[in-house]
Scaffold this motif. Structure first.
Motif, PDB file in Angstrom:
ATOM      1  N   ARG A  14      -3.185 -10.871   2.821  1.00  0.00           N
ATOM      2  CA  ARG A  14      -3.225 -11.532   1.712  1.00  0.00           C
ATOM      3  C   ARG A  14      -1.718 -11.940   1.169  1.00  0.00           C
ATOM      4  NH1 ARG A  14      -7.933 -10.571  -1.709  1.00  0.00           N
ATOM      5  NH2 ARG A  14      -6.471  -9.817  -3.413  1.00  0.00           N
ATOM      6  N   PRO A  15      -1.524 -12.849   0.382  1.00  0.00           N
ATOM      7  CA  PRO A  15      -0.160 -13.147  -0.097  1.00  0.00           C
ATOM      8  C   PRO A  15       0.222 -12.114  -0.999  1.00  0.00           C
ATOM      9  CG  PRO A  15      -1.616 -15.101  -0.353  1.00  0.00           C
ATOM     10  CD  PRO A  15      -2.416 -14.241   0.138  1.00  0.00           C
ATOM     11  N   ALA A  16       1.609 -11.851  -0.747  1.00  0.00           N
ATOM     12  CA  ALA A  16       1.994 -10.779  -1.345  1.00  0.00           C
ATOM     13  C   ALA A  16       1.693 -10.491  -2.981  1.00  0.00           C
ATOM     14  CB  ALA A  16       3.664 -10.767  -1.118  1.00  0.00           C
ATOM     15  N   GLU A  17       1.532 -11.576  -3.531  1.00  0.00           N
ATOM     16  CA  GLU A  17       1.347 -11.606  -4.924  1.00  0.00           C
ATOM     17  C   GLU A  17      -0.121 -10.919  -5.218  1.00  0.00           C
ATOM     18  OE1 GLU A  17       0.703 -16.088  -3.795  1.00  0.00           O
ATOM     19  OE2 GLU A  17       2.355 -14.136  -3.302  1.00  0.00           O
ATOM     20  N   LEU A  18      -0.861 -11.261  -4.151  1.00  0.00           N
ATOM     21  CA  LEU A  18      -2.292 -10.830  -4.383  1.00  0.00           C
ATOM     22  C   LEU A  18      -2.585  -9.589  -3.966  1.00  0.00           C
ATOM     23  CD1 LEU A  18      -4.389 -14.097  -3.401  1.00  0.00           C
ATOM     24  CD2 LEU A  18      -3.609 -13.434  -5.514  1.00  0.00           C
ATOM     25  N   HIS A  19      -1.473  -8.482  -3.237  1.00  0.00           N
ATOM     26  CA  HIS A  19      -1.671  -7.302  -2.828  1.00  0.00           C
ATOM     27  C   HIS A  19      -2.216  -6.551  -4.011  1.00  0.00           C
ATOM     28  CE1 HIS A  19       0.780  -7.798   1.112  1.00  0.00           C
ATOM     29  NE2 HIS A  19      -0.142  -8.484   0.880  1.00  0.00           N
ATOM     30  N   TRP A  20      -3.209  -5.575  -3.645  1.00  0.00           N
ATOM     31  CA  TRP A  20      -3.716  -4.540  -4.541  1.00  0.00           C
ATOM     32  C   TRP A  20      -3.322  -3.284  -4.246  1.00  0.00           C
ATOM     33  CZ3 TRP A  20      -9.717  -4.375  -6.169  1.00  0.00           C
ATOM     34  CH2 TRP A  20     -10.011  -3.233  -7.158  1.00  0.00           C
TER      35      TRP A  20
END
Length: 210
Positions: free
Chosen positions: A122-128
């Motif tokens: 996933r895009p880094a900004e969407l990592h949980w």
């Protein structure tokens, strides 16, 4: 396909679920054609063969198609028994339950590792981060429980079973795809098992990068 045609296994060996089926077929000496297609990179080629985009898929000589690695393994055990071989998962009794429960632990570890790998895509900004941490803890707990159960060369009964193959397929995935998630020395008994089986003919015939 005709009855003289070998089985056909669809999916890449970097999938631990495809790989455990392929290794099992090598152990049993069941000939098969490997169709090396990715459900992500080869969608156009995959669609006419497997519109579910679900691997592994095993096509029998009759043309019947089987999905889900657990059911493929059950079919292969039946085929092995018909050929006078000892099934890698015993057909009944306490040893069957032992093998199945250890396989369940291996599947937990493997599924959580696969989920971590998908999270990294996933895009880094969407990592949980909290979710990844939860997955990591579940994966490590399952490997720890397997480590505690491994006393000797194999997990059950002093012989190779599906519990060993499934465990090593999962470890291979982690060490190949997520090496940072396999701390050196954390699971010494499992490492010895994995190193020994990875050097065996059945595993070397099914390389992770194919």
């Amino acid at each position: 396909m005709t009855d003289s045609t070998p089985h056909q296994l669809l999916g890449l060996y970097d999938s631990p679920f495809v790989r455990r089926v392929a290794v099992t077929m090598k152990v049993y000496g069941i000939a098969f054609e490997h169709v090396s297609l990715s459900v992500f990179r080869h969608m156009d080629a995959m669609r006419p063969l497997n519109p579910l985009f679900k691997v592994p898929m095993l096509t029998l000589p009759s043309g019947e198609k089987l999905y889900e690695s657990a059911y493929l393994l059950d079919y292969l055990d039946e085929l092995a028994a018909e050929r006078g071989l000892s099934p890698l998962t015993p057909r009944s009794g306490a040893e069957r339950r032992q093998v199945q429960q250890l396989m369940a632990l291996a599947i937990v570890a493997t599924e959580k590792a696969v989920a971590i790998a998908y999270e990294h895509k996933r895009p880094a900004e969407l990592h949980w981060a909290d979710w990844t941490s939860r997955l990591r803890n579940q994966m490590r707990q399952a490997f720890t429980m397997l480590e505690e159960r491994l006393d000797g060369n194999f997990l059950v009964g002093g012989r190779l079973t599906q519990a060993d193959i499934t465990t090593v397929a999962g470890i291979g995935f982690v060490r190949y795809i997520l090496p940072h998630e396999w701390p050196a020395g954390a699971y010494p008994a499992l490492e010895r098992l994995a190193d020994r089986l990875e050097a065996s003919a059945a595993f070397t015939a099914v390389p992770l990068d194919e």
